[in-house]
Write an enzyme that holds these catalytic residues in place. Structure first.
Site, PDB file in Angstrom:
ATOM      1  N   LYS A 191       8.476   5.774  -1.236  1.00  7.44           N
ATOM      2  CA  LYS A 191       8.315   4.863  -0.417  1.00  7.44           C
ATOM      3  C   LYS A 191       9.507   4.341  -1.052  1.00  7.44           C
ATOM      4  O   LYS A 191       8.884   3.327  -1.935  1.00  7.44           O
ATOM      5  CB  LYS A 191       7.057   4.228  -0.099  1.00  7.44           C
ATOM      6  CG  LYS A 191       6.626   3.545   0.495  1.00  7.44           C
ATOM      7  CD  LYS A 191       6.839   4.082   2.281  1.00  7.44           C
ATOM      8  CE  LYS A 191       6.654   2.976   3.981  1.00  7.44           C
ATOM      9  NZ  LYS A 191       7.593   3.832   4.536  1.00  7.44           N
ATOM     10  N   SER A 392       7.162   5.618   9.819  1.00  4.57           N
ATOM     11  CA  SER A 392       6.220   4.671   9.023  1.00  4.57           C
ATOM     12  C   SER A 392       5.156   4.317  10.399  1.00  4.57           C
ATOM     13  O   SER A 392       5.105   4.874  10.490  1.00  4.57           O
ATOM     14  CB  SER A 392       7.084   3.738   8.167  1.00  4.57           C
ATOM     15  OG  SER A 392       7.683   4.323   7.150  1.00  4.57           O
TER      16      SER A 392
END
Length: 628
Positions: A191, A392
């Site tokens: 991430k 996401s």
């Protein structure tokens, strides 16, 4: 008293001038809207697709201040409209040729460009001439133009194939100098959206993941271009660009012509004469004019079908944010309301969720997911169609799908969660300011931007992020029928291309939005040939229509706010937009107005090179302050 009366007269005069200015702008916009209304009557000629700006899933709503103040408003073309226009032109005898004006093309996501390129190829395969023109062809423009019958280039132009990738800004050094303390809470080894605030460079896991993603996207681009132009010496321009251009004496256009990348060199007059030879010359017009079919008129003459069983299509495009939002941004409440209203009033037989989003707010993503589940509760089949980007939060809203369609170069995955909270205790200390107080609990005054966060607050925030990540992977595991540990393994915030995502089980099939609508019809046990897509979009009001027409008229009369179209001008414009985007991201992340995020910031580098008016204004302010 004379001074007071004079001041009052001055204020009244300013007020009257402002009212007059607003009236002129309003009626000017109204006139533009009425005069620019599409005409459904089409005569023979060349269908002109002016691809100035970018191709997107859902164009952003016109900014009233930008439009009325004369600022450059970049055009955004809706993908499905461009494809519909090309498919309608394929078999219509009124269209003698299709012209792709790509001089100011700003790009699109790889899957978007592939779909338009395929539509161009279908027109060409049907025996209809397709002529592309540009001064400079970049990767995105050439992905489409390669499918044309004839590729024209200005003799002072060239090609610039850069491939995906490049630099991004890291703010750790600046944050330290300013004394800002960025408290980062995240889950996911890959991430990397938060790395610009915690590091001065890219981490090795992020570098490895990005190299794999960019490599896959680039290989698909190269394969598609080589298939469309099999005789072009493409590899020479990809692996030895400097040597190839130097062999032509530094003349990039001549190098392109020799290498088979373009078919003809000529200015717009020569190009217009070539089109006129096919589509007919325009009488009593300057040299190089040809009979034209306007894009807006062509769309109006070829409307969407109105009969048949209704398959609803709800679009989740742009960053997902809480509350209401205008078109081009996915407001959780806005999309949920559009969907629920459609379920209540449109007699839908099935639902297609079209996703083209890097994600955003977790709460807004869940709000949209819950609305989609209402369709399933009514017994409607739900099919997900991923466009250029579904990462996401964009993947979060895809989890209710019975089947997920994507393209080989759709950017998806990025299953991870993060949050950032800035505090300024060190900044205040630099200027001699301190803060103090009393607390009744470990969370009193938290998060305290003047004194920092407490260990208890940090533990709660990190625990909350980890809990949301567990929920995220749980949703994916249930939807994809995968063990949760396996989802965690392929999650971790890593971004995948569509081909790899299909191999991993995150995607079921390859296909377009049309394929998804047909699949939804089959699952609803209705004939796909008789099904019609009903788009659950917010319809623009009269004011929005006026603003768009006014902006379009400004663009037709000027340059759309874009820089020169030669090699240096285009490169400078693109890099300026990249910096403006990065500044906008930094401002959004450190503003303290965002909650827990399921968002893919690194995906932006693969999309259209553009920036919002506010981000460009921020860059202009910084440049002015620095005296550059």
């Amino acid at each position: 008293m004379k001074l007071v009366r004079g001041a009052w007269k001055l204020l009244v005069g300013i007020k009257d001038a402002l009212v007059l200015l607003l009236m002129l702008l309003f009626f000017g916009g109204l006139f533009a809207a009425l005069s620019a209304r599409p005409n459904t009557r089409v005569t023979d000629g060349a269908l002109v697709l002016d691809l100035s700006g970018s191709i997107v899933e859902q164009p952003a709503e016109a900014d009233p201040f930008a439009a009325l103040s004369g600022q450059g408003v970049a055009q955004e073309l809706r993908l499905r409209d461009v494809v519909r226009a090309l498919d309608a032109a394929k078999g219509d005898n009124r269209v003698k040729a299709v012209v792709l004006d790509m001089d100011r093309f700003a790009g699109g996501y790889p899957a978007t460009l592939a779909e338009v390129g395929d539509a161009v190829a279908r027109v060409r395969a049907g025996g209809k001439p397709v002529l592309a023109y540009a001064t400079l062809y970049t990767d995105g423009a050439y992905r489409i133009a390669a499918n044309a019958s004839e590729i024209w280039q200005n003799p002072f132009g060239g090609t610039m194939f850069r491939g995906p990738g490049g630099s991004q800004l890291y703010y750790k050094g600046l944050i330290d100098k300013l004394g800002v303390n960025a408290h980062v809470y995240r889950v996911g080894q890959f991430k990397s959206a938060v790395e610009p605030f915690t590091r001065a460079d890219q981490s090795e896991p992020a570098r490895a993941a990005n190299q794999a993603l960019y490599g896959a996207i680039f290989d698909q681009w190269r394969s598609a271009v080589q298939k469309a132009r099999p005789k072009a010496q493409l590899d020479a321009f990809l692996t030895r660009p400097a040597e190839t251009v130097q062999a032509a004496g530094g003349d990039v256009a001549q190098a392109n012509l020799r290498g088979g990348l373009v078919d003809k060199l000529g200015d717009r007059i020569a190009f217009g004469q070539r089109v006129a030879a096919i589509a007919g010359a325009e009488a009593n017009k300057p040299l190089g004019s040809f009979r034209t079919i306007k894009y807006a008129n062509w769309l109006a003459a070829n409307p969407l079908p109105t009969g048949g069983d209704a398959v609803g299509v709800i679009t989740v495009a742009g960053t997902i944010v809480d509350g209401e939002a205008k078109a081009g941004t996915a407001g959780g409440d806005t999309i949920a309301k559009l969907l629920l209203d459609g379920l209540a009033t449109k007699n839908l037989k099935a639902l297609v969720v079209r996703v083209d989003s890097p994600g955003g707010s977790v709460l807004a993503s869940e709000r949209i997911r819950q609305a989609i589940l209402q369709a399933k509760a009514k017994g409607l089949p739900v099919v997900v169609s991923m466009g250029g980007l579904a990462a996401s939060g964009g993947y979060w809203v895809s989890t209710p799908g019975d089947v997920i369609f994507a393209e080989p170069n759709t950017i998806t995955g990025s299953i991870g969660v993060f949050g950032v909270i800035p505090t300024f205790e060190n900044t205040l200390a630099k200027i001699g300011v301190s803060a103090d107080g009393v607390a009744t609990t470990p969370l009193s005054g938290q998060p305290d931007v003047t004194r920092g966060t407490t260990p208890a607050f940090d533990a709660i925030m990190q625990g909350n992020v980890e809990d949301i990540y567990r929920r995220f992977t749980g949703l994916v595991a249930q939807s994809r029928k995968l063990p949760q540990p396996r989802v965690d393994q392929i999650g971790q915030g890593r971004v995948w291309d569509g081909g790899t995502a299909r191999q991993l089980g995150l995607v079921d099939r390859f296909g377009t939005l049309g394929d998804a609508v047909a699949e939804a019809a089959k699952r609803a046990k209705i004939d796909p040939a008789k099904a019609r897509a009903v788009y659950l979009d917010k319809q623009p009001g009269a004011w929005e229509t006026i603003l768009k027409s006014y902006a379009d008229q400004q663009r037709d009369q000027g340059d759309g706010g874009q820089a020169a179209t030669d090699l240096l001008g285009m490169a400078a414009r693109d890099q300026r937009a990249v910096v403006a985007q990065a500044l906008g991201d930094a401002r959004a992340m450190l503003s303290g107005r965002v909650g827990v995020q399921a968002r893919c910031l690194e995906c932006a580098g693969l999309g259209p090179v553009d920036a919002s008016v506010s981000d460009r204004s921020l860059l202009d302010l910084i440049v002015a302050r620095l005296g550059l």
